[in-house]
Design a protein around this motif. Structure first.
Motif, PDB file in Angstrom:
ATOM      1  N   VAL A 102       0.838  -1.198   0.000  1.00 51.71           N
ATOM      2  CA  VAL A 102       0.000   0.000   0.000  1.00 51.71           C
ATOM      3  C   VAL A 102       0.871   1.247   0.000  1.00 51.71           C
ATOM      4  CG1 VAL A 102      -1.675   1.315   1.353  1.00 51.71           C
ATOM      5  CG2 VAL A 102      -1.934  -1.157   1.116  1.00 51.71           C
ATOM      6  N   LEU A 103       1.896   1.240   0.817  1.00 49.36           N
ATOM      7  CA  LEU A 103       2.791   2.394   0.897  1.00 49.36           C
ATOM      8  C   LEU A 103       3.554   2.610  -0.407  1.00 49.36           C
ATOM      9  CD1 LEU A 103       3.622   4.497   3.033  1.00 49.36           C
ATOM     10  CD2 LEU A 103       5.571   3.034   3.592  1.00 49.36           C
ATOM     11  N   PHE A 104       3.858   1.542  -1.120  1.00 51.32           N
ATOM     12  CA  PHE A 104       4.581   1.637  -2.389  1.00 51.32           C
ATOM     13  C   PHE A 104       3.810   2.484  -3.402  1.00 51.32           C
ATOM     14  CE2 PHE A 104       5.607   0.157  -6.645  1.00 51.32           C
ATOM     15  CZ  PHE A 104       6.999   0.186  -6.640  1.00 51.32           C
ATOM     16  N   THR A 105       2.483   2.349  -3.413  1.00 47.76           N
ATOM     17  CA  THR A 105       1.660   3.095  -4.379  1.00 47.76           C
ATOM     18  C   THR A 105       1.643   4.590  -4.096  1.00 47.76           C
ATOM     19  OG1 THR A 105      -0.374   2.803  -3.079  1.00 47.76           O
ATOM     20  CG2 THR A 105       0.195   1.083  -4.679  1.00 47.76           C
ATOM     21  N   MET A 106       2.080   4.982  -2.917  1.00 47.55           N
ATOM     22  CA  MET A 106       2.106   6.393  -2.563  1.00 47.55           C
ATOM     23  C   MET A 106       3.263   7.114  -3.250  1.00 47.55           C
ATOM     24  SD  MET A 106       1.995   7.924   1.317  1.00 47.55           S
ATOM     25  CE  MET A 106       1.741   9.676   1.631  1.00 47.55           C
ATOM     26  N   PHE A 107       4.300   6.367  -3.614  1.00 49.74           N
ATOM     27  CA  PHE A 107       5.491   6.987  -4.188  1.00 49.74           C
ATOM     28  C   PHE A 107       5.708   6.627  -5.654  1.00 49.74           C
ATOM     29  CE2 PHE A 107       6.259   6.243   0.358  1.00 49.74           C
ATOM     30  CZ  PHE A 107       6.512   7.534   0.779  1.00 49.74           C
ATOM     31  N   PHE A 108       5.135   5.529  -6.115  1.00 50.33           N
ATOM     32  CA  PHE A 108       5.371   5.081  -7.482  1.00 50.33           C
ATOM     33  C   PHE A 108       4.048   4.751  -8.162  1.00 50.33           C
ATOM     34  CE2 PHE A 108       9.009   3.829  -4.888  1.00 50.33           C
ATOM     35  CZ  PHE A 108      10.055   4.421  -5.580  1.00 50.33           C
ATOM     36  N   SER A 109       3.978   4.992  -9.453  1.00 47.87           N
ATOM     37  CA  SER A 109       2.793   4.660 -10.244  1.00 47.87           C
ATOM     38  C   SER A 109       3.236   4.098 -11.589  1.00 47.87           C
ATOM     39  CB  SER A 109       1.921   5.904 -10.452  1.00 47.87           C
ATOM     40  OG  SER A 109       2.600   6.874 -11.234  1.00 47.87           O
ATOM     41  N   THR A 122      -9.755   6.644  -8.474  1.00 48.07           N
ATOM     42  CA  THR A 122      -9.057   7.287  -7.357  1.00 48.07           C
ATOM     43  C   THR A 122      -9.841   7.137  -6.061  1.00 48.07           C
ATOM     44  OG1 THR A 122     -10.121   9.401  -7.929  1.00 48.07           O
ATOM     45  CG2 THR A 122      -7.947   8.962  -8.871  1.00 48.07           C
ATOM     46  N   ALA A 123     -10.527   6.026  -5.918  1.00 47.62           N
ATOM     47  CA  ALA A 123     -11.410   5.852  -4.759  1.00 47.62           C
ATOM     48  C   ALA A 123     -10.633   5.758  -3.450  1.00 47.62           C
ATOM     49  CB  ALA A 123     -12.269   4.598  -4.946  1.00 47.62           C
ATOM     50  N   ILE A 124      -9.385   5.299  -3.499  1.00 49.96           N
ATOM     51  CA  ILE A 124      -8.579   5.161  -2.282  1.00 49.96           C
ATOM     52  C   ILE A 124      -7.332   6.027  -2.399  1.00 49.96           C
ATOM     53  CG2 ILE A 124      -7.246   3.601  -0.829  1.00 49.96           C
ATOM     54  CD1 ILE A 124      -9.084   1.387  -1.492  1.00 49.96           C
ATOM     55  N   GLN A 125      -7.120   6.888  -1.427  1.00 48.01           N
ATOM     56  CA  GLN A 125      -5.898   7.676  -1.324  1.00 48.01           C
ATOM     57  C   GLN A 125      -5.035   7.079  -0.221  1.00 48.01           C
ATOM     58  OE1 GLN A 125      -5.104  10.171  -3.355  1.00 48.01           O
ATOM     59  NE2 GLN A 125      -7.062  10.184  -4.457  1.00 48.01           N
ATOM     60  N   THR A 126      -3.810   6.718  -0.563  1.00 49.51           N
ATOM     61  CA  THR A 126      -2.946   6.008   0.378  1.00 49.51           C
ATOM     62  C   THR A 126      -2.722   6.798   1.663  1.00 49.51           C
ATOM     63  OG1 THR A 126      -1.806   4.996  -1.501  1.00 49.51           O
ATOM     64  CG2 THR A 126      -0.719   4.874   0.627  1.00 49.51           C
ATOM     65  N   TYR A 127      -2.562   8.096   1.543  1.00 53.36           N
ATOM     66  CA  TYR A 127      -2.302   8.919   2.729  1.00 53.36           C
ATOM     67  C   TYR A 127      -3.435   8.815   3.739  1.00 53.36           C
ATOM     68  CZ  TYR A 127      -1.518  13.089   5.562  1.00 53.36           C
ATOM     69  OH  TYR A 127      -1.334  13.956   6.606  1.00 53.36           O
ATOM     70  N   TYR A 128      -4.674   8.821   3.268  1.00 57.52           N
ATOM     71  CA  TYR A 128      -5.815   8.738   4.177  1.00 57.52           C
ATOM     72  C   TYR A 128      -5.965   7.338   4.751  1.00 57.52           C
ATOM     73  CZ  TYR A 128      -6.931  13.225   2.059  1.00 57.52           C
ATOM     74  OH  TYR A 128      -6.868  14.526   1.624  1.00 57.52           O
ATOM     75  N   VAL A 129      -5.557   6.326   4.007  1.00 60.71           N
ATOM     76  CA  VAL A 129      -5.550   4.968   4.558  1.00 60.71           C
ATOM     77  C   VAL A 129      -4.586   4.887   5.737  1.00 60.71           C
ATOM     78  CG1 VAL A 129      -4.980   2.552   4.084  1.00 60.71           C
ATOM     79  CG2 VAL A 129      -6.237   3.890   2.388  1.00 60.71           C
TER      80      VAL A 129
END
Length: 286
Positions: free
Chosen positions: A112-119, A145-152
């Protein structure tokens, strides 16, 4: 500080008053231009006072001949459905990742954290969205864009801060994990839920990139897309259906901007009290 430097409070308050005025000044100018009559409005970059009051621009916005009203309705639907879906998925993801006895929890959190920095990039993203058949639909504006990693992460940290004894007591009463989430955890997490929901709502209300990229139908053009066409691409008033009114292009643009920010101004005071408590608890892990 008051004893040693009594003048410090004065300068602190003065600084924030000036800072607030600098923020409010552009909004005030936009409002004044939108309600000024064409005869009184000379097109000056600094228009501080109304010269001849009129609401013709707002009447045109809410008339059937203007596409703004339809864009307003599209944005409302996107905001409501998008916020509801995002809060559902974000709360479920945060609740699952907060369970320390979950097998593979650390590995899943790293993914999950990986998607916050790479796409994957814009082209793979476009191909994926088109492959799912979401193009030219209202769902393309909030499903990808239903899920934002930061808010998770915020939600996960908030759930981890809740006492374990409360959930243990609920399990002793026969509640399963879904019942615990709905009847125990969520009612205790109102501050965090309210703050994150507002951030999601503002994001979807201002969303124009995916709408302009994936939507071609005029009936699905959201309000930010129409505003961007008017302001950035210099769309003419004839295309917006405002040519029959005694308004000029600048007045119509400013009136549309005022209309677009009203829902956010209305919603913000109701959740403002939850901001500090909700975000601080979720952002700092105790």
């Amino acid at each position: 500080m008051k004893k040693n430097f009594p003048i410090a409070d004065f300068f602190i308050h003065l600084f924030f008053i000036v800072f607030a005025l600098l923020i409010l000044l552009p909004l005030w100018m936009i409002l004044i231009i939108s309600v000024s009559s064409p005869e009184g409005y000379a097109g000056s970059a600094f228009h501080m006072w109304s010269s001849g009051f009129t609401l013709d621009a707002y009447k045109r916005i809410f008339s059937n001949s203007s596409g703004i009203l339809n864009g307003f309705w599209v944005s409302i639907r996107v905001t409501v459905m998008g916020t509801a879906l995002s809060m559902l998925l974000t709360s479920l993801a945060g609740y699952v990742l907060s369970k320390k006895n979950l097998p593979g929890r650390n590995m899943m959190f790293r993914f999950v954290l990986f998607t916050m920095f790479f796409s994957g990039g814009l082209m793979p993203f476009y191909t994926t969205v088109r492959g799912y058949g979401l193009t030219n639909t209202i769902f393309v504006m909030f499903v990808p864009t239903a899920i934002q990693t930061y808010y998770v992460i915020l939600m996960k940290n908030y759930f981890e801060g809740l006492p374990d004894s409360i959930e243990e007591a609920a399990k002793l009463d026969g509640a399963n994990d879904i019942q615990i989430l709905l009847r125990v955890v969520i009612p205790m997490s109102v501050p965090s839920f309210a703050a994150i929901a507002l951030f999601y709502a503002v994001y979807y209300w201002n969303e124009y990139f995916y709408a302009s990229l994936f939507v071609q139908s005029n009936s699905l053009q959201s309000l930010p897309v129409l505003l961007r066409q008017m302001i950035v691409q210099n769309l003419t008033l004839a295309q917006m259906g405002a040519q029959t009114m005694a308004t000029n292009a600048e007045q119509f643009k400013m009136a549309c901007i005022i209309v677009s920010i009203i829902p956010v101004l209305i919603a913000y005071p109701f959740v403002q009290k939850y901001f500090t408590k909700g975000l601080n608890i979720g952002a700092v892990k105790e």
